[in-house]
Write an enzyme that holds these catalytic residues in place. Structure first.
Site, PDB file in Angstrom:
ATOM      1  CB  SER A  94      12.195  26.760 -20.120  1.00 57.38           C
ATOM      2  OG  SER A  94      12.182  25.696 -21.033  1.00 57.38           O
ATOM      3  CG  HIS A 110      17.052  24.447 -26.759  1.00 54.36           C
ATOM      4  ND1 HIS A 110      17.468  25.196 -25.675  1.00 54.36           N
ATOM      5  CD2 HIS A 110      15.706  24.598 -26.808  1.00 54.36           C
ATOM      6  CE1 HIS A 110      16.412  25.753 -25.083  1.00 54.36           C
ATOM      7  NE2 HIS A 110      15.327  25.416 -25.754  1.00 54.36           N
TER       8      HIS A 110
END
Lengths: 327, 327
Positions: free
Chosen positions: B168, B173
């Protein structure tokens, strides 16, 4: 001169999980695969499922049509044809072999498409109830027919609605795959239900129906023959199950009054889902008992409806379980 | 006056399959859920993972930073923070209870985000090898730390790259989830591997490595410590596994030379995938042994890399197995 090489998919077994995978290179030829092609044109002239284009599909295996009309011509209102890009091949034998430590077998099976109606633009819930009943009869008739083939152990009936749910053609259709093995997910369901039965001497599905109809909270609708409810441990938001009230392990034993009531439920729940979820794509699957079993006291056939709203990502792939943001 | 109500997700068990589901209503608040919001803006000023925006995340649980710099300020080059919309809550106890015939427990666990670098636009394979090593060290350090918490039975480390793979936020990450149960998929892998071991007294993963390195055909690359290969029964086109050559069930016991070689493999395979598949989205997961076991002779930790090219549809949901169009 060489004859045309016979294409045969591979079934390969994962040596750790015991899960079978279909390696179907022929399917890579599908224009919609890998998402590199633009969206399938929704043109009735080109649509292989539209009336007048019967020659664009492989020859039909079954149709509901006006008496006197010929196969692969006009006159049908529901048609079943082999998938043009089948995941499995219907001709041949299973021949299980090894490949070093690995196991494989020929990708034998049937992969059929149920063209649900003649109208290019009508989705399943928009059909007349009579048409929906015929879709259910087609599911049943094909199951009964394919059950005769001793090579098949399981038949899965499913529907992908919308591109995000995996549908490559817009004209409303369902699919059927006959498999030479009982798939892992079904086996697990059978084992789980059998364990419950051995413990309690009651069908776990019947117990769920009893608890849900008593507490009401998770019931979406019901009629004489079916209950529609949101399962307690839903994987997806708005996941819904349709389950017959009377215990039965074999879908193909469905009675006429049940077909009528199932058509009501299916049309009803899909219409409501379209309204609430703004025509979100969805999948549904019919979970039936394996073909070689009959009248199981512990298994109960049912339909699982799964709207495609969330994405399956690393967490789900890694764990096999699901994060559902709705209660 | 009412104090703020403590939010607690539910873990619910499927009564048929024994599969646990996380019901995390809090996550429905994520702006990207249900796909109703426009794509996350890729703006460094707004990005909670960028340098200078440390206050936009919950307080960090760990960081690799310049000596002398303070937590939640500049000076870091890798940062681990709790997920702002966690699937599980870290505070509380498990409290298993029933709900009629159903079983549930509190959704206790940890859900952390590993911010891999300071550069908003660099993806993992574009980082320096040293940085990739640090990502691996962070995976390991967090595992060692969370292992001390007796409530947790399993830690899954995973990465979702690209929106279609479930990411998202664009800033590169990884994620970590500590779970109060061993997930079904891992249990199955353990049971399968254990059965193989009981039968042959050899680790199935070690046998796979031996067969693959001998036949070469499925090997993508290898170095002193790792083999990268396409598994025999791949679920997805271009699915790839990275596995340590030396038998080890616990990822957290990784040695420094292995971290270097793993970083080479990870950077290498992701770079090649990006080239061949035109930056297709992907997921990877790290499968480690459960936290309460150690030095298992039959289990072998590994990383599974899965590009998102095909769609999972009704057939896969219904059967639990996969149609892969590539050989």
């Amino acid at each position: 001169m060489l004859t045309e090489e016979v294409y045969m998919p591979d079934l390969r077994k994962d040596p750790i999980l015991g899960r079978w995978i279909i390696i179907a290179t022929e399917r890579a030829k599908r224009p919609s695969d890998f998402g590199t092609e633009p969206q399938e044109k929704s043109d009735e002239k080109l649509c292989p499922f539209c009336v007048g284009n019967e020659k664009k599909t492989p020859p039909e295996v079954m149709a509901y049509r006006e008496p006197g009309t010929k196969p692969d011509t006009k006159g049908w209102w529901l048609r079943v044809v082999p998938n043009k890009f089948p995941a499995l091949e219907v001709e041949g034998d299973l021949s299980r072999t090894g490949e070093g430590m690995y196991d494989k077998m020929n990708g034998i099976g049937a992969h059929e498409v149920i063209i649900e109606n003649t109208d290019h633009n009508k989705t399943l819930p928009e059909l007349e109830r009579k048409n929906v009943e015929d879709v259910i009869w087609a599911y049943r008739d094909r199951t009964v027919d394919l059950k005769r083939d001793a090579r098949f152990e399981y038949i899965l009936i499913f529907k992908n609605q919308g591109k995000a749910a995996g549908a490559s053609l817009t004209h409303s259709h369902s699919q059927l795959i006959a498999l030479p093995i009982v798939p892992k997910r079904v086996k697990e369901e059978m084992v789980g239900a059998q364990n419950y039965y051995e413990n309690k001497e009651r069908c776990v599905f019947c117990d769920i129906i009893r608890q849900e109809t008593k507490s009401v909270a998770r019931i979406i609708t019901e009629n004489e023959d079916f209950v529609v409810f949101a399962p307690y441990a839903s994987r997806f938001p708005f996941e819904t199950w349709i389950i017959p009230k009377k215990h039965d392990s074999a879908f193909e034993d469905i009675q006429k009054h049940e077909v009528i009531h199932l058509a009501c439920c299916l049309k009803g729940i899909l219409t409501r889902m379209n309204k609430v979820l703004n025509y979100a794509p969805y999948n549904y699957i019919l979970h039936n008992s394996p073909l070689t079993t009959s009248h199981l006291p512990y298994y109960h056939w049912h339909i699982e409806v799964m709207p495609v709203l969330t994405r399956v990502a690393g967490f789900e792939w890694g764990t096999g379980f699901y994060i559902n943001p709705t209660p």
